[in-house]
Design a protein around this motif. Structure first.
Motif, PDB file in Angstrom:
ATOM      1  N   GLY A  42      -2.282  -4.133   5.680  1.00 52.24           N
ATOM      2  CA  GLY A  42      -2.873  -2.934   6.281  1.00 52.24           C
ATOM      3  C   GLY A  42      -1.935  -2.278   7.277  1.00 52.24           C
ATOM      4  N   GLY A  43      -1.237  -3.096   8.060  1.00 48.83           N
ATOM      5  CA  GLY A  43      -0.268  -2.555   9.017  1.00 48.83           C
ATOM      6  C   GLY A  43       0.884  -1.851   8.325  1.00 48.83           C
ATOM      7  N   TYR A  44       1.366  -2.430   7.217  1.00 46.69           N
ATOM      8  CA  TYR A  44       2.439  -1.790   6.455  1.00 46.69           C
ATOM      9  C   TYR A  44       1.955  -0.465   5.859  1.00 46.69           C
ATOM     10  CZ  TYR A  44       5.976  -0.919   2.927  1.00 46.69           C
ATOM     11  OH  TYR A  44       6.938  -0.340   2.157  1.00 46.69           O
ATOM     12  N   GLY A  45       0.743  -0.458   5.325  1.00 48.15           N
ATOM     13  CA  GLY A  45       0.187   0.785   4.783  1.00 48.15           C
ATOM     14  C   GLY A  45       0.039   1.855   5.856  1.00 48.15           C
ATOM     15  N   PHE A  46      -0.400   1.459   7.035  1.00 46.31           N
ATOM     16  CA  PHE A  46      -0.522   2.399   8.142  1.00 46.31           C
ATOM     17  C   PHE A  46       0.844   2.945   8.541  1.00 46.31           C
ATOM     18  CE2 PHE A  46      -0.771   3.413  12.679  1.00 46.31           C
ATOM     19  CZ  PHE A  46      -1.829   4.304  12.674  1.00 46.31           C
ATOM     20  N   LEU A  47       1.869   2.068   8.577  1.00 41.45           N
ATOM     21  CA  LEU A  47       3.220   2.501   8.911  1.00 41.45           C
ATOM     22  C   LEU A  47       3.740   3.526   7.897  1.00 41.45           C
ATOM     23  CD1 LEU A  47       5.836   2.098  10.644  1.00 41.45           C
ATOM     24  CD2 LEU A  47       6.464   0.355   8.965  1.00 41.45           C
ATOM     25  N   VAL A  48       3.542   3.265   6.622  1.00 41.92           N
ATOM     26  CA  VAL A  48       3.977   4.202   5.582  1.00 41.92           C
ATOM     27  C   VAL A  48       3.225   5.521   5.716  1.00 41.92           C
ATOM     28  CG1 VAL A  48       3.978   4.621   3.081  1.00 41.92           C
ATOM     29  CG2 VAL A  48       4.731   2.412   3.983  1.00 41.92           C
ATOM     30  N   TRP A  49       1.946   5.459   5.971  1.00 43.91           N
ATOM     31  CA  TRP A  49       1.142   6.661   6.134  1.00 43.91           C
ATOM     32  C   TRP A  49       1.642   7.507   7.308  1.00 43.91           C
ATOM     33  CZ3 TRP A  49      -3.720   7.082   9.369  1.00 43.91           C
ATOM     34  CH2 TRP A  49      -4.384   8.274   9.130  1.00 43.91           C
ATOM     35  N   MET A  50       1.904   6.863   8.445  1.00 43.14           N
ATOM     36  CA  MET A  50       2.403   7.591   9.615  1.00 43.14           C
ATOM     37  C   MET A  50       3.789   8.192   9.349  1.00 43.14           C
ATOM     38  SD  MET A  50       0.505   7.924  12.217  1.00 43.14           S
ATOM     39  CE  MET A  50      -1.094   7.987  11.498  1.00 43.14           C
ATOM     40  N   LEU A  51       4.655   7.444   8.669  1.00 44.28           N
ATOM     41  CA  LEU A  51       5.983   7.983   8.356  1.00 44.28           C
ATOM     42  C   LEU A  51       5.884   9.185   7.418  1.00 44.28           C
ATOM     43  CD1 LEU A  51       8.088   4.709   7.985  1.00 44.28           C
ATOM     44  CD2 LEU A  51       8.204   6.405   9.820  1.00 44.28           C
ATOM     45  N   GLN A  52       4.930   9.161   6.488  1.00 43.33           N
ATOM     46  CA  GLN A  52       4.763  10.300   5.593  1.00 43.33           C
ATOM     47  C   GLN A  52       4.174  11.493   6.327  1.00 43.33           C
ATOM     48  OE1 GLN A  52       2.569   9.000   2.145  1.00 43.33           O
ATOM     49  NE2 GLN A  52       4.344   7.936   1.287  1.00 43.33           N
ATOM     50  N   ILE A  53       3.350  11.247   7.333  1.00 41.88           N
ATOM     51  CA  ILE A  53       2.833  12.362   8.136  1.00 41.88           C
ATOM     52  C   ILE A  53       3.984  13.034   8.886  1.00 41.88           C
ATOM     53  CG2 ILE A  53       1.471  12.896  10.201  1.00 41.88           C
ATOM     54  CD1 ILE A  53      -0.664  11.012   9.156  1.00 41.88           C
ATOM     55  N   LEU A  54       4.889  12.225   9.429  1.00 44.83           N
ATOM     56  CA  LEU A  54       6.004  12.767  10.210  1.00 44.83           C
ATOM     57  C   LEU A  54       7.099  13.368   9.338  1.00 44.83           C
ATOM     58  CD1 LEU A  54       6.337   9.939  12.867  1.00 44.83           C
ATOM     59  CD2 LEU A  54       5.271  12.186  13.157  1.00 44.83           C
ATOM     60  N   ASN A  55       7.435  12.727   8.220  1.00 37.51           N
ATOM     61  CA  ASN A  55       8.590  13.140   7.409  1.00 37.51           C
ATOM     62  C   ASN A  55       8.225  13.867   6.126  1.00 37.51           C
ATOM     63  OD1 ASN A  55      10.272  11.867   9.271  1.00 37.51           O
ATOM     64  ND2 ASN A  55      10.151   9.922   8.174  1.00 37.51           N
ATOM     65  N   GLY A  56       6.975  13.944   5.804  1.00 33.88           N
ATOM     66  CA  GLY A  56       6.562  14.557   4.542  1.00 33.88           C
ATOM     67  C   GLY A  56       6.496  13.510   3.440  1.00 33.88           C
ATOM     68  N   PRO A  57       5.837  13.862   2.358  1.00 36.94           N
ATOM     69  CA  PRO A  57       5.707  12.892   1.268  1.00 36.94           C
ATOM     70  C   PRO A  57       7.049  12.699   0.551  1.00 36.94           C
ATOM     71  CG  PRO A  57       4.773  14.996   0.630  1.00 36.94           C
ATOM     72  CD  PRO A  57       5.139  15.113   2.074  1.00 36.94           C
ATOM     73  N   PRO A  58       7.200  11.556  -0.118  1.00 41.37           N
ATOM     74  CA  PRO A  58       8.441  11.335  -0.864  1.00 41.37           C
ATOM     75  C   PRO A  58       8.505  12.250  -2.081  1.00 41.37           C
ATOM     76  CG  PRO A  58       6.897   9.555  -1.279  1.00 41.37           C
ATOM     77  CD  PRO A  58       6.289  10.426  -0.233  1.00 41.37           C
ATOM     78  N   GLY A  59       9.682  12.568  -2.486  1.00 43.46           N
ATOM     79  CA  GLY A  59       9.860  13.425  -3.650  1.00 43.46           C
ATOM     80  C   GLY A  59      11.317  13.828  -3.770  1.00 43.46           C
ATOM     81  N   PRO A  60      11.608  14.691  -4.720  1.00 44.03           N
ATOM     82  CA  PRO A  60      12.994  15.129  -4.897  1.00 44.03           C
ATOM     83  C   PRO A  60      13.428  15.982  -3.688  1.00 44.03           C
ATOM     84  CG  PRO A  60      11.561  16.369  -6.349  1.00 44.03           C
ATOM     85  CD  PRO A  60      10.727  15.286  -5.718  1.00 44.03           C
ATOM     86  N   PRO A  61      14.688  15.926  -3.341  1.00 37.58           N
ATOM     87  CA  PRO A  61      15.140  16.740  -2.212  1.00 37.58           C
ATOM     88  C   PRO A  61      15.056  18.237  -2.544  1.00 37.58           C
ATOM     89  CG  PRO A  61      16.977  15.666  -3.288  1.00 37.58           C
ATOM     90  CD  PRO A  61      15.731  15.138  -3.924  1.00 37.58           C
ATOM     91  N   SER A  62      14.704  19.025  -1.556  1.00 39.39           N
ATOM     92  CA  SER A  62      14.648  20.477  -1.763  1.00 39.39           C
ATOM     93  C   SER A  62      16.034  21.069  -1.555  1.00 39.39           C
ATOM     94  CB  SER A  62      13.638  21.110  -0.798  1.00 39.39           C
ATOM     95  OG  SER A  62      14.007  20.810   0.532  1.00 39.39           O
ATOM     96  N   HIS A  63      16.341  22.087  -2.303  1.00 38.62           N
ATOM     97  CA  HIS A  63      17.692  22.688  -2.229  1.00 38.62           C
ATOM     98  C   HIS A  63      17.757  23.729  -1.186  1.00 38.62           C
ATOM     99  CE1 HIS A  63      19.298  20.514  -5.614  1.00 38.62           C
ATOM    100  NE2 HIS A  63      18.148  20.742  -6.230  1.00 38.62           N
TER     101      HIS A  63
END
Length: 63
Positions: A42-63
């Motif tokens: 649960g802590g790892y899931g929360f960490l990933v969730w917070m990082l995605q809130i701050l950095n955006g969801p994973p995906g291909p880099p935008s040009h």
């Protein structure tokens, strides 16, 4: 004589000690460690969730 008396005391305490050791194992194996494992996942899931809130969801880099 004291050595013989101490040996008898150790033998008398062995079943109680073995029972307490088995109970400690059962509490750890089926009580504490599952809670720790759920908390870690649960802590790892929360960490990933917070990082995605701050950095955006994973995906291909935008040009």
């Amino acid at each position: 004589m004291p050595d013989n008396q101490q040996t008898q005391q150790n033998e008398a305490a062995a079943p109680a000690s073995r029972f307490s050791e088995i109970m400690a194992f059962l509490v750890l194996a089926f009580g504490i460690w599952p809670i720790v494992a759920i908390g870690a996942v649960g802590g790892y899931g929360f960490l990933v969730w917070m990082l995605q809130i701050l950095n955006g969801p994973p995906g291909p880099p935008s040009h």
